[in-house]
Structure formats: structure tokens, C-alpha cells
Design an enzyme around this catalytic site. Structure first.
Site, short mmCIF file in Angstrom:
data_model
loop_
_atom_site.label_atom_id
_atom_site.label_comp_id
_atom_site.label_asym_id
_atom_site.label_seq_id
_atom_site.Cartn_x
_atom_site.Cartn_y
_atom_site.Cartn_z
N HIS A 45 0.85 -1.20 0.00
CA HIS A 45 0.00 0.00 0.00
C HIS A 45 0.88 1.25 0.00
O HIS A 45 1.87 1.31 0.73
CB HIS A 45 -0.90 0.03 1.24
CG HIS A 45 -2.01 1.02 1.15
ND1 HIS A 45 -1.81 2.38 1.23
CD2 HIS A 45 -3.36 0.85 1.00
CE1 HIS A 45 -2.98 3.01 1.12
NE2 HIS A 45 -3.92 2.10 0.98
N GLY B 189 5.09 22.25 10.25
CA GLY B 189 6.34 21.51 10.36
C GLY B 189 7.40 21.99 9.38
O GLY B 189 7.21 22.96 8.65
N PRO B 190 8.54 21.30 9.38
CA PRO B 190 9.68 21.72 8.56
C PRO B 190 9.46 21.44 7.07
O PRO B 190 8.57 20.67 6.69
CB PRO B 190 10.83 20.86 9.10
CG PRO B 190 10.14 19.61 9.60
CD PRO B 190 8.83 20.07 10.16
N VAL C 143 12.60 16.69 5.25
CA VAL C 143 11.97 15.47 5.74
C VAL C 143 12.98 14.56 6.41
O VAL C 143 14.09 14.36 5.89
CB VAL C 143 11.31 14.69 4.58
CG1 VAL C 143 10.53 13.49 5.10
CG2 VAL C 143 10.41 15.59 3.78
N SER C 144 12.59 13.99 7.54
CA SER C 144 13.34 12.88 8.12
C SER C 144 12.94 11.62 7.35
O SER C 144 11.77 11.26 7.28
CB SER C 144 12.97 12.71 9.60
OG SER C 144 13.26 11.40 10.04
N ALA D 197 13.33 8.71 8.17
CA ALA D 197 12.81 7.69 9.08
C ALA D 197 11.34 7.92 9.40
O ALA D 197 10.59 6.98 9.67
CB ALA D 197 13.61 7.68 10.37
N GLY E 244 9.18 10.46 7.55
CA GLY E 244 8.36 10.86 6.41
C GLY E 244 7.47 12.05 6.73
O GLY E 244 7.82 12.91 7.55
#
Length: 317
Positions: A107, A196-197, A200-201, A203, A205
Site C-alpha cells: 500500500h 512543520g519543517p 523530511v526525516s 525515518a 516521512g
């Protein structure tokens, strides 16, 4: 926001009339210890009830359905719901246990906490659901430093979820033509998030957070491993492909020997599951494929309210 004790006296009078529902989609369904930790976080506050849980191992995705009340101030504005802290607690557990770089599934997903959707129930309003969606979006963006995109009633212009997902490449498999593995995009986002920033992290997303009237989720198994045929049928059924209005679909692998048409019915009282089932069966027959009877992955709004009332009463007794 701290809970105002004066609100506590009002709870019993609003439980049955002002309820909000949250569908929380987490990118994990195979690690039972992780799911247990997320669920424990969701049960810390007895004023929020997990009324349903739907894990899919092939998709590697789990949906939790949560319900609680909403409280207003003297001006009639929504100011508090236990759902807010419960969702954050579950998100915290998920971010602490799931690494998107190590994740794979059939998915699509763009985040560990991939989607958070709020619905009004009973006499609650869509404005109240949108208020909670925006509050949770701010919390997720600030606390976990995860980019958040708002959609539907939570977005200033009502931007649709599928439009945002399409802009971000949500629908494009990045492994074997039918799987989503790791973080599939650059760390700099092509579209500025609402909270938010902008980086992207890998880990964690990103997260989608929205509010809208009730959406029914209905899946139809196709007895074929040919995912291209399932995608063709899905496209022809969907509103985007010229099929049924207010129906969104995905053709996905689900298990070793079958595929599935995953359907989102945006107005289930107008275009319901029976009509979608008939359309899929007709199109599948043209491809020489057999179809099984579809299934809902969640309760109806009436059943959600009924289960909530039973569970909350049991907690208080």
C-alpha cells in the site's frame, strides 16, 4: 491545552451528542510488539475509545478508529477533546518504533503516521472536526518535526487529499512495480507543508491530516495476481477515470494469489458499496477475472457511536 475542570461536569451531557472520530493510519502491520505499544498509548486516557482496529499484513498498514467528545467554551468554540492527546501519544509511540527507511508494503505511504482523518459524529460539526485536525497538525509538526499537509475541511481552500498525494508521488510504486519501500522522495519537498519543517526525516516521512464528513472504506478482492488488470479496473471505476462520482480507488497486490480494489467512498449515502461492487464485477468479467464479495474495513458511523457508548459505559462502571 490543559483540561479545564469546569469542562468535566459537562462530559456526560455531551458524550452522545458531540462526538469526534479519528481514523489514524500507521505504516506498520507486521510487528506485533510495535502495534501493542501504539495501542497501549491509545488506551492511556479512558475518555478516548479505540472502537476498531484494522491491520493488513500485505499492505503493512494499520488503521485505528478512535472516538471521544469535544468541549466548547462559553462562546461556543471548540476548546478541548481527549482525542488530541491520545492521537499524539499514539503518534509518539509509532515514531519511536517504526523507521520508514526499513518499511515496505503493498500500500502506498509517505509517512510513519501516514494519514489522520477526523469526522464529526452525532451532532458534532465539521468545523469542530477541522479545529481538531488543525490543532493536531500543529502538534505533530512542532513536536515531532514532521511536515504536515492539511486537506479537505482542515485546509484553507479545501484541497483534496488525492490532489496532494499526487503532487507528492504517493501513487507511484518504487519497488518491483507494485511495492513501496523506504523513503521514495528527495528530502526537500516539492510542495511547502502547512505545518512543520520543509525538510523530511527519511525515518519519519510526512503526515496528511484532514477533516471531512464520513468516508466509507470498502475493499474488493480480485482473484488474480495481475496487478495491471486490477489497476485498469480501479481506474475505470473511479471518478478520476470517468467512472462513479465521489469514488476513489487503488488497484493493489494483497497476498500471494490475489489483488484488490481498495475503494474510498466519499459520499457513501449517494454512491454506496453495492454499486461499486457491481461495477467492479462487470469490468472484471470483461477481463475474464473472478471477483469476491467486498468488505468494509470499518464500522458504519452508527455502529461506531454504539460501540463507543458501550465501551465508555463499561469503563465508567
Amino acid at each position: 491545552m490543559a483540561f479545564n475542570p469546569s469542562c468535566k461536569d459537562k462530559k456526560k451531557s455531551i458524550d452522545q451528542s458531540l462526538l469526534l472520530c479519528c481514523k489514524l493510519f500507521i505504516s506498520e502491520a507486521r510487528n506485533h510488539a510495535t502495534l501493542d505499544a501504539i495501542e497501549r498509548a491509545g488506551r492511556l486516557d479512558p475518555e478516548t475509545v479505540i472502537v476498531n482496529k484494522f491491520p493488513d499484513r500485505s499492505y503493512n498498514r494499520t488503521r485505528y478508529t478512535l472516538v471521544s467528545y469535544v468541549v466548547h467554551d462559553i462562546t461556543g468554540s471548540a476548546v478541548y477533546s481527549p482525542l488530541r492527546q491520545t492521537v499524539l501519544a499514539m503518534a509518539d509511540a509509532a515514531f519511536g518504533a517504526v523507521n520508514l527507511e526499513l518499511h515496505s508494503g503493498a500500500h502506498p505511504r509517505l509517512g510513519v503516521v501516514d494519514d489522520i482523518l477526523f469526522h464529526p459524529l452525532a451532532r458534532a460539526s465539521l468545523d469542530e472536526a477541522a479545529w481538531l485536525a488543525k490543532a493536531v497538525a500543529t502538534d505533530i509538526g512542532n513536536r515531532f518535526q514532521v511536515p504536515v499537509y492539511l486537506y479537505a475541511a482542515a485546509h484553507p481552500t479545501g484541497k483534496a487529499l488525492d490532489t496532494i498525494r499526487r503532487e507528492l508521488g504517493f501513487y507511484r510504486p518504487n519497488f518491483m512495480g507494485n511495492q513501496w519501500v523506504g523513503w521514495p522522495m528527495p528530502e526537500m519537498l516539492p510542495e511547502k507543508p502547512d505545518e512543520g519543517p520543509t525538510t523530511v526525516s527519511r525515518a519519519r516521512g510526512i503526515s496528511m491530516i484532514g477533516a471531512r464528513p464520513w468516508v466509507a472504506l470498502y475493499n474488493i478482492p480480485i482473484l488474480s495476481r495481475d496487478v495491471s488488470a486490477a489497476r485498469k479496473i480501479a481506474r475505470m471505476v473511479s471518478a478520476r477515470g470517468g467512472g462513479l462520482p465521489t469514488v476513489q480507488t487503488l488497484g493493489l497486490v494483497n497476498g500471494e494469489d490475489s489483488t484488490e480494489i481498495a475503494c474510498m467512498l466519499l459520499e457513501p449515502n449517494q454512491i454506496g458499496a453495492d454499486r461499486v461492487q457491481n461495477q467492479v464485477e462487470m469490468l472484471a468479467a470483461e477481463e475474464g477475472l473472478d471477483v469476491e464479495k467486498g468488505y468494509f474495513t470499518d464500522f458504519s458511523p452508527e455502529m461506531v457511536i454504539e460501540n463507543y457508548m458501550k465501551l465508555i459505559s463499561a469503563e465508567r462502571d
